[in-house]
Design an enzyme around this catalytic site. Sequence first.
Site, short mmCIF file in Angstrom:
data_model
loop_
_atom_site.label_atom_id
_atom_site.label_comp_id
_atom_site.label_asym_id
_atom_site.label_seq_id
_atom_site.Cartn_x
_atom_site.Cartn_y
_atom_site.Cartn_z
N SER A 39 0.78 -1.00 0.07
CA SER A 39 -0.08 0.01 -0.06
C SER A 39 0.91 1.33 0.04
CB SER A 39 -0.88 -0.05 1.13
OG SER A 39 -1.36 1.28 1.24
N LYS A 90 -13.17 -4.56 1.85
CA LYS A 90 -14.04 -3.37 1.27
C LYS A 90 -15.76 -3.90 1.62
CE LYS A 90 -11.16 -0.87 -1.62
NZ LYS A 90 -10.95 -0.42 -3.12
N ASN A 111 -14.41 2.20 1.30
CA ASN A 111 -13.17 2.12 1.44
C ASN A 111 -12.51 2.76 2.53
OD1 ASN A 111 -13.71 4.48 0.01
ND2 ASN A 111 -11.60 4.38 -1.05
N ASP A 126 -13.74 5.76 -3.66
CA ASP A 126 -13.24 5.43 -5.06
C ASP A 126 -13.89 5.83 -6.35
OD1 ASP A 126 -11.25 3.66 -4.09
OD2 ASP A 126 -12.64 1.78 -4.16
N ALA A 152 -16.47 -6.23 -12.64
CA ALA A 152 -17.90 -5.98 -11.92
C ALA A 152 -17.55 -6.07 -10.61
CB ALA A 152 -19.03 -6.81 -12.38
N TYR A 256 -1.97 0.43 -10.23
CA TYR A 256 -1.17 1.87 -10.21
C TYR A 256 0.53 1.25 -9.90
CZ TYR A 256 -2.32 1.22 -5.02
OH TYR A 256 -2.55 0.46 -3.94
N GLY A 277 -3.35 3.78 -12.63
CA GLY A 277 -4.24 4.10 -11.50
C GLY A 277 -3.74 5.04 -10.19
P1 NAP Z 1 -12.94 -7.27 -6.83
O1 NAP Z 1 -13.70 -6.75 -6.14
O2 NAP Z 1 -12.03 -8.77 -6.45
O3 NAP Z 1 -13.11 -7.73 -8.33
C1 NAP Z 1 -12.11 -8.19 -9.27
C2 NAP Z 1 -12.77 -8.00 -10.64
O4 NAP Z 1 -11.68 -8.44 -11.37
C3 NAP Z 1 -14.04 -9.01 -10.60
O5 NAP Z 1 -15.05 -8.61 -11.55
C4 NAP Z 1 -13.37 -10.40 -11.56
O6 NAP Z 1 -14.36 -10.84 -12.27
C5 NAP Z 1 -12.48 -9.67 -12.29
N1 NAP Z 1 -11.12 -10.38 -12.62
C6 NAP Z 1 -10.49 -11.07 -11.51
N2 NAP Z 1 -9.46 -11.97 -12.28
C7 NAP Z 1 -9.92 -11.84 -13.45
C8 NAP Z 1 -9.15 -12.56 -14.83
N3 NAP Z 1 -8.16 -13.43 -14.72
N4 NAP Z 1 -9.62 -12.14 -15.81
C9 NAP Z 1 -10.79 -11.59 -16.09
N5 NAP Z 1 -11.27 -10.74 -14.91
C10 NAP Z 1 -10.87 -10.90 -13.78
O7 NAP Z 1 -11.40 -6.22 -6.85
P2 NAP Z 1 -11.66 -4.66 -6.63
O8 NAP Z 1 -11.37 -4.29 -5.27
O9 NAP Z 1 -12.70 -4.14 -7.67
O10 NAP Z 1 -10.14 -4.38 -7.53
C11 NAP Z 1 -10.06 -4.42 -8.88
C12 NAP Z 1 -8.78 -3.76 -9.47
O11 NAP Z 1 -8.86 -2.36 -9.22
C13 NAP Z 1 -7.36 -4.13 -8.45
O12 NAP Z 1 -6.43 -4.31 -9.30
C14 NAP Z 1 -7.16 -2.85 -7.56
O13 NAP Z 1 -5.82 -2.56 -7.58
C15 NAP Z 1 -7.66 -1.85 -8.60
N6 NAP Z 1 -8.15 -0.66 -7.48
C16 NAP Z 1 -7.37 0.57 -7.92
C17 NAP Z 1 -7.78 1.75 -6.95
C18 NAP Z 1 -7.06 3.13 -7.35
O14 NAP Z 1 -6.99 3.96 -6.10
N7 NAP Z 1 -6.36 2.95 -8.53
C19 NAP Z 1 -8.73 1.67 -6.18
C20 NAP Z 1 -9.59 0.44 -6.13
C21 NAP Z 1 -9.16 -0.81 -6.57
P3 NAP Z 1 -15.33 -11.99 -11.82
O15 NAP Z 1 -16.42 -11.47 -11.31
O16 NAP Z 1 -15.36 -12.84 -13.08
O17 NAP Z 1 -14.59 -12.77 -10.81
#
Ligand code: NAP
Length: 307
Positions: A39, A90, A111, A126, A152, A256, A277
């Site tokens: 982090s 979260k 978050n 977010d 999603a 990021y 990001g």
């Molecule tokens: P999450 O709730 O676990 O959701 C993950 C998503 O990714 C789900 O839709 C999942 O699809 C999909 N996924 C996972 N593995 C996959 C694969 N191999 N192929 C295709 N789809 C896949 O995670 P989250 O909290 O939303 O985080 C997602 C990303 O956003 C992370 O990389 C995180 O670092 C980033 N993020 C960045 C910020 C920022 O401030 N820059 C803030 C928040 C999050 P299924 O539903 O099919 O499993």
Amino acid sequence: MKKKRAAAKEVYTLADLKDWRDVDPPVRLGVFGDPVEHSLSPQMQNAAFKHCKLDMQYARFHILPDELREAIDLIRKLEFVGINLTIPHKIAAIDLLDSVEENVKQIGAANVIRIDDGKVRGFNTDGRGFARAVREEFSVDLRDLRVMILGAGGAARAIALQCGKENCERLVIANRAFEKGRLLVDSLQNFFAGPKVLGPVPRLQAIRWDEAAFRFQIANVDLIVNATPVGLKRGDPSPIPSRLLAPHLMIYDTIYSAERTPLILAAIEAGARAAKGLSMLLHQGALAFEIWFQREAPLEVMRKAIS
Ligand code: NAP
């Protein structure tokens, strides 16, 4: 009164919270995650606290899923100001909070936590952080864009809700588990009922995670957002191959990491504009600072701390 330690630990655990030994300045905020070592929030928030002469510090807490309830209870008793929640807390945290703001209910994830007079309240920054990041990176507002979100999960839902609230031109959700993407689309129908004329494509749509579907949509979107972790691990492919991308696109990868992700590289190869990001991390963090301290965040100080 317990004796103060000289320096904060790199990473605290539940055991530390149970036998809390404060440091100078005292730890009053932090991030709960599993894993949490990566982090960047501590360096960003601590730079802001120092700049604003807030006599406290922000730390990392490695909290396992089955420890979350007790950890939240302990920070309430220790009179923390607040906490950030990251993977995998979260969603689970929502049931452990005293109250949540409306968009936490809509997104299904929090978050940011703030503690007010012993009451624990949940927020989600977010989506708003993402909107500010897009404006900054591409000089355009969401309302003027046709957006396709990959994913999603928590981040995708926050971004999709923000697109709905800002009345974006068009929103397409592509998720590996199609049904989950469809449910997200269903929950957003009210935002997209208005009359925007777009020709033959629907304003709001869930699509399958496959090349033919991507190929068709790419001609009808302006901004593609990767809200999956695809690209985080070494050797990951780009979620969309560069041969499908086109120069008119803006690509925002919420990942990021320091290196360029495969999607960013694919976008550059295709002549599209791309951003990673870090700007979303910055703006969601600045909004969290404002929730905790009810004052403007020192954005440039925070930006410098993570660049
Ligand atoms: P999450 O709730 O676990 O959701 C993950 C998503 O990714 C789900 O839709 C999942 O699809 C999909 N996924 C996972 N593995 C996959 C694969 N191999 N192929 C295709 N789809 C896949 O995670 P989250 O909290 O939303 O985080 C997602 C990303 O956003 C992370 O990389 C995180 O670092 C980033 N993020 C960045 C910020 C920022 O401030 N820059 C803030 C928040 C999050 P299924 O539903 O099919 O499993």
